[in-house]
Design a protein around this motif. Structure first.
Motif, PDB file in Angstrom:
ATOM      1  N   SER A   9       4.061  11.808   8.303  1.00 57.60           N
ATOM      2  CA  SER A   9       2.668  12.076   8.653  1.00 57.60           C
ATOM      3  C   SER A   9       2.579  12.473  10.117  1.00 57.60           C
ATOM      4  CB  SER A   9       1.808  10.831   8.379  1.00 57.60           C
ATOM      5  OG  SER A   9       0.434  11.144   8.493  1.00 57.60           O
ATOM      6  N   SER A  19      -2.495  10.823   4.288  1.00 59.61           N
ATOM      7  CA  SER A  19      -1.109  10.489   3.963  1.00 59.61           C
ATOM      8  C   SER A  19      -1.040   9.211   3.137  1.00 59.61           C
ATOM      9  CB  SER A  19      -0.283  10.331   5.244  1.00 59.61           C
ATOM     10  OG  SER A  19      -0.165  11.555   5.934  1.00 59.61           O
ATOM     11  N   GLU A  20      -1.823   8.223   3.530  1.00 60.32           N
ATOM     12  CA  GLU A  20      -1.837   6.961   2.790  1.00 60.32           C
ATOM     13  C   GLU A  20      -2.361   7.154   1.368  1.00 60.32           C
ATOM     14  OE1 GLU A  20      -2.365   3.800   6.482  1.00 60.32           O
ATOM     15  OE2 GLU A  20      -4.153   4.504   5.428  1.00 60.32           O
ATOM     16  N   ARG A 138      -5.296   3.947  -1.431  1.00 56.49           N
ATOM     17  CA  ARG A 138      -4.450   4.088  -0.238  1.00 56.49           C
ATOM     18  C   ARG A 138      -3.333   3.057  -0.224  1.00 56.49           C
ATOM     19  NH1 ARG A 138      -8.554   3.478   4.665  1.00 56.49           N
ATOM     20  NH2 ARG A 138      -6.605   3.493   5.851  1.00 56.49           N
ATOM     21  N   VAL A 139      -2.207   3.464   0.327  1.00 52.37           N
ATOM     22  CA  VAL A 139      -1.166   2.529   0.748  1.00 52.37           C
ATOM     23  C   VAL A 139      -1.345   2.334   2.247  1.00 52.37           C
ATOM     24  CG1 VAL A 139       1.310   2.242   1.150  1.00 52.37           C
ATOM     25  CG2 VAL A 139       0.509   3.096  -1.055  1.00 52.37           C
ATOM     26  N   LEU A 140      -1.548   1.113   2.694  1.00 56.16           N
ATOM     27  CA  LEU A 140      -1.792   0.873   4.117  1.00 56.16           C
ATOM     28  C   LEU A 140      -0.478   0.909   4.883  1.00 56.16           C
ATOM     29  CD1 LEU A 140      -4.494  -1.949   4.056  1.00 56.16           C
ATOM     30  CD2 LEU A 140      -4.797   0.541   4.169  1.00 56.16           C
ATOM     31  N   THR A 141      -0.419   1.764   5.899  1.00 57.13           N
ATOM     32  CA  THR A 141       0.781   1.876   6.724  1.00 57.13           C
ATOM     33  C   THR A 141       0.600   1.255   8.105  1.00 57.13           C
ATOM     34  OG1 THR A 141       0.073   4.065   7.491  1.00 57.13           O
ATOM     35  CG2 THR A 141       1.506   3.983   5.553  1.00 57.13           C
ATOM     36  N   THR A 147      -7.058  -1.235  10.212  1.00 57.12           N
ATOM     37  CA  THR A 147      -6.775   0.075   9.634  1.00 57.12           C
ATOM     38  C   THR A 147      -7.929   1.016   9.937  1.00 57.12           C
ATOM     39  OG1 THR A 147      -5.940   1.196   7.668  1.00 57.12           O
ATOM     40  CG2 THR A 147      -7.856  -0.244   7.356  1.00 57.12           C
TER      41      THR A 147
END
Length: 267
Positions: A9, A19-20, A138-141, A147
């Motif tokens: 990303s 991206s998430e 979403r996948v949290l990065t 966030t």
């Protein structure tokens, strides 16, 4: 057979949210996330195409991935995001190693793009920016306690120096109920600080509700018990009104500063 995908990303926090979302769609489809591109079946690079330095970073990243593909250490390259939107035809014609191009209106099609790339097909996904689905999982990065939360996309400011409206489309606020539902879900996952982002946060709601409505949105988010702090980024001053000032003055959860982008003030 297990299929692995890596994601790189680039660019801003707004891009990171997209991206998430792509990561969540890919994992839901059965892909395993790889920690790096080297050795993965496919890699998605979500690009920035705003300023020259960002464009160079994106192009250099794609060329590095092409080297991995040519060395048979990577099977497929998918280029997504703002550079893909702005220079779609150039990427297709000048970068034969790229297997799929996914514009900013087509993030929801990322699984189809990766599937096709691994099947040996070369594809382009180019839905209008205004048709993007903003309510994706979403996948949290980011670290678990905070966030980003995107409240709108696109821009109507039409600044002479800026290409964002031609990439991200016209300004589109998300429904207040959708934002609140996502905020509640994020707080249930352990998030205690939300950073609200958009191309222009203070314009929030003008398109949906007939007037700038950021103060109303903030009042709604304040009611989520588990949230402790709310930050607001990208606040252009022309839509700041008394209601918003009063909300900042009275709130215990809003962090008391204005993140105002002041740029290109010298012609």
């Amino acid at each position: 057979m297990q299929r692995t995908v890596a994601l790189i990303s680039l660019g801003c926090a707004k891009n990171l949210v997209n991206s998430e979302q792509m990561l969540a769609l890919l994992t839901d489809a059965g892909y395993t996330l790889a920690p790096e591109a080297d050795g993965a079946d496919a890699v998605v690079v979500n690009t920035c195409g705003f300023i020259d330095a960002a464009k160079r970073e994106a192009i250099d990243t794609i060329l590095e991935l092409a080297d991995l593909k040519n060395a048979e250490r990577l099977r497929a390259i998918i280029v997504a995001g703002c550079l893909a939107e702005r220079y779609r035809d150039d990427i297709i014609s000048d970068m034969p190693e790229v297997d799929a191009v996914v514009g900013v209106g087509s993030f929801s099609e990322i699984v189809s793009a990766v599937d096709a790339a691994l099947a040996g097909e070369r594809t382009v996904f180019a839905a209008r920016a205004e048709d993007a689905d903003d309510n994706l999982p979403r996948v949290l990065t980011a670290p678990g306690a905070w966030t980003y939360l995107k409240i709108a996309d696109g821009c109507d400011n039409a600044c002479a120096f800026c290409v964002i409206p031609s990439i991200r489309g016209s300004y589109r606020s998300r429904e207040m109920s959708d934002i609140a539902a996502e905020a509640e879900e994020l707080s249930a996952r352990g998030v205690r600080e939300l950073i609200l982002i958009a191309q222009d946060t203070t314009r929030y709601g003008a398109d949906l509700y007939g007037a700038p409505s950021l103060a109303l949105l903030l009042a709604r988010l304040e009611q989520i018990p588990l949230l402790r702090w709310i930050r607001v980024h990208y606040m252009y001053p022309d839509m700041v009104n008394d209601a918003l000032l009063d909300k900042f003055a009275s709130s215990e959860k809003l962090l008391p500063y204005f993140d105002i982008p002041i740029q290109h003030i010298n012609d």
